[in-house]
Design an enzyme around this catalytic site. Structure first.
Site, PDB file in Angstrom:
ATOM      1  N   ASP A 129       0.853  -1.188   0.000  1.00  0.00           N
ATOM      2  CA  ASP A 129       0.000   0.000   0.000  1.00  0.00           C
ATOM      3  C   ASP A 129       0.887   1.236   0.000  1.00  0.00           C
ATOM      4  OD1 ASP A 129      -2.938   0.979   0.504  1.00  0.00           O
ATOM      5  OD2 ASP A 129      -1.676   2.185   1.831  1.00  0.00           O
ATOM      6  N   GLU A 161      -4.636   2.452  -4.450  1.00  0.00           N
ATOM      7  CA  GLU A 161      -3.182   2.490  -4.273  1.00  0.00           C
ATOM      8  C   GLU A 161      -2.658   1.212  -3.641  1.00  0.00           C
ATOM      9  OE1 GLU A 161      -4.901   4.498  -0.538  1.00  0.00           O
ATOM     10  OE2 GLU A 161      -5.417   4.255  -2.653  1.00  0.00           O
TER      11      GLU A 161
END
Length: 425
Positions: free
Chosen positions: A295, A338
């Site tokens: 992430d 993301e």
């Protein structure tokens, strides 16, 4: 074999030949050349005839009926034949015909291609020349046709030569072999299919192959191969259609279905399918497999402060840097937003942690240019490895996700590993 032809499709055949399509001798299509052979001014006059039998001399009609029944039922093969015909003024014609089963408006019909041999019948040479030319008309003149023996070309038509980038048929023949125009991975297939057709273990073979033109550019061909007798010996006739545009379009659509449009990484669906396959192999063959959840840190803040265009640039840079630091067999996909997922087949827990740490460091040194200067970014990663307690892919991904949460909790820009005995961070 039947060839589908729509009722409004023009049949492209050399103007020296006449073409008619009929079912039980009821005309369904005729070109103007065919009509002119029989003294008619247009094809519409031929289509108005109740039966084409009236164009065949009386002694030949029984033969014509038997041939039609035999070819349509499959008892006879389509072929080259000669008949005595009669034009609308009662004049006798000697014609050479090629019959061919086609699909017309969803039902089988017979296509007949003719040439008037009345003025040529005296010479056997002219007759043989016509028969040779008709060999290329069996599957349609707009298709490329090559006849070869052991992949050495004996004959090809102009369409086949042109689709391979040659100016004419002779230039293609003189090259000596069609093998250089087939991509190497398809060579063994070409030899095996040729042998199967020659020795009678296969009647027809359909294939799609990747090949090359004379200038080295790529071409994809759809091939239909069948055995033929050429100059008294067994050979293989290949009918080829250039499907390069269709293949490129298919590849493009497949890519769009499997890859993320921004980062060009595998999308979640495609990644999940590959991970599921790798997980099953790892469990069955007791091989190592590790999963890394990734992430990007503070990504919402980056989007809010610098704008989504900069955010997109960071996502693309992440993909580029990551792929540069991974093996060819490693699988990296965009999981959503993301968040990304990395599969490391053959990597145990220590090896996967080392890969993740190396990647984490490489990403922290990458930056995108903004109007405020260079913008660096980082990523947090969680590592999980297949172990006896993990019985499904969902469990493996969930464990990697929990490890990612732990990395975030530890301050971000780092790697966290959940050991086999840990259920929760």
């Amino acid at each position: 074999m039947t060839t589908a032809i729509s009722s409004n499709e023009k049949i492209f055949i050399d103007s020296h030949y006449g073409v008619v399509v009929h079912r039980d001798f009821k005309p369904l299509y005729a070109d103007d050349t065919y009509a002119a052979y029989y003294g008619y001014t247009s094809s519409e006059e031929v289509l108005a005839l109740p039966s084409l039998l009236q164009l065949i001399s009386q002694p030949e009609r029984t033969k014509a009926l038997a041939t039609y029944d035999g070819v349509m039922s499959g008892r006879l093969k389509p072929g080259v034949r000669s008949y005595k015909n009669i034009d609308n003024a009662g004049n006798e014609l000697i014609v050479l015909t090629v019959d061919h089963i086609v699909e017309w408006q969803g039902e089988p019909a017979m296509q007949i291609t003719i040439i008037d041999l009345s003025s040529q019948i005296e010479t056997q040479r002219q007759l043989q020349a016509s028969e040779e030319r008709y060999r290329e008309l069996i599957d349609g003149s707009i298709q490329g046709i090559v006849v070869h023996r052991n992949l050495t070309p004996l004959f090809c038509n102009r369409a086949y030569a042109l689709m391979h980038g040659f100016e004419n048929e002779q230039a293609m023949i003189e090259h000596g072999s069609i093998l250089p125009f087939i991509e190497q991975p398809f060579h063994q297939q070409a030899f095996e299919e040729s042998a199967a057709l020659i020795n009678g273990t296969a009647e027809t073979i359909k294939a799609e192959v990747k090949g090359f033109k004379a200038d080295g550019s790529t071409i994809w061909l759809s091939l239909l191969s069948r055995p033929v007798i050429w100059n008294g010996e067994q050979a293989v006739q290949v009918t080829a259609m250039d499907i390069t545009e269709q293949h490129v379009l298919r590849e493009k659509l497949e890519h769009q279905a499997n890859y993320d449009g921004l980062t060009n990484l595998l999308n979640r669906r495609a990644t999940s399918e590959i991970l599921a396959q790798q997980f099953e192999v790892a469990k069955v063959e007791k091989q190592a497999l590790s999963c890394v959840m990734i992430d990007l840190d503070n990504f919402k803040h980056i989007n809010d402060q610098y704008g989504h265009q900069v955010g997109d640039e960071i996502l693309c840079l992440f993909a580029k840097v990551s792929l540069q630091n991974l093996r060819e067999g490693d699988i990296l996909g965009r999981w959503g937003g993301e968040e990304f997922i990395l599969s490391l087949p053959g990597q145990d827990q220590l090896q996967a942690a080392a890969v993740a740490n190396r990647l984490c460091q490489a990403l922290s040194q990458a930056a995108v240019k903004t109007k405020y200067g260079e913008l660096f970014f980082s990523a947090s990663m969680g590592v999980a490895t297949v172990c006896p307690e993990i019985t499904s892919l969902d469990q493996l991904v969930s464990k990697a996700d929990r490890a990612l949460y732990q990395a975030k909790h530890n301050g971000k820009n780092c790697v966290s590993v959940l050991h086999d005995t840990e259920d929760e961070p």
